[in-house]
Scaffold this motif. Sequence first.
Motif: not given
Length: 156
Positions: A66-70, A82-85, A130-142, A147-149
């Motif tokens: 497990k490397v990410g959660n976005i 809530d996507v587990h990468v 091979n780095k771990k990360f967390v993020g949040h992305f706000k989309f208009q359309g696809h 905005s994002h973190t």
Amino acid sequence: MLSPKLLTLVLVVRPGRVLLGMKKRGFGEGKWNGFGGKVQPGETIEDAARRELQEESGLTVDDLKKVGNITFEFVGETQLLDVHVFRADDYHGEPTESEEMRPQWFESDKIPFSEMWADDIMWFPLLLQNKKFVGHFKFQGHDVILSHTLEEVEEL
């Protein structure tokens, strides 16, 4: 309040290359992506990741890292994705086209970001290192990120 929808995403990585799938139908159709989908009731997140990888690419894996959660928010939608990468560095079988995905290997320096989700170019380098990360992305359309973190973390 957005209701969360639990999803998985698996990227199969070999030295100098990554396996992506062309989404043939449904959400994300026409984009290159990793393999994954919904977590079913009674299924662990990792079990769902393994199942989706096998269903969409024909591959099985012994180890998933497990490397990410976005989280993804889409303006006008009521669900928060809530996507587990996960990253798989080894696999069994041969990548095989399914009803949903057409797998193809890409060299790490030739990843087709212009044909992928707009956020991928931001976090893929972390995955490949091979780095771990967390993020949040706000989309208009696809296609438009409003905005994002995104941050590298020690643990998930």
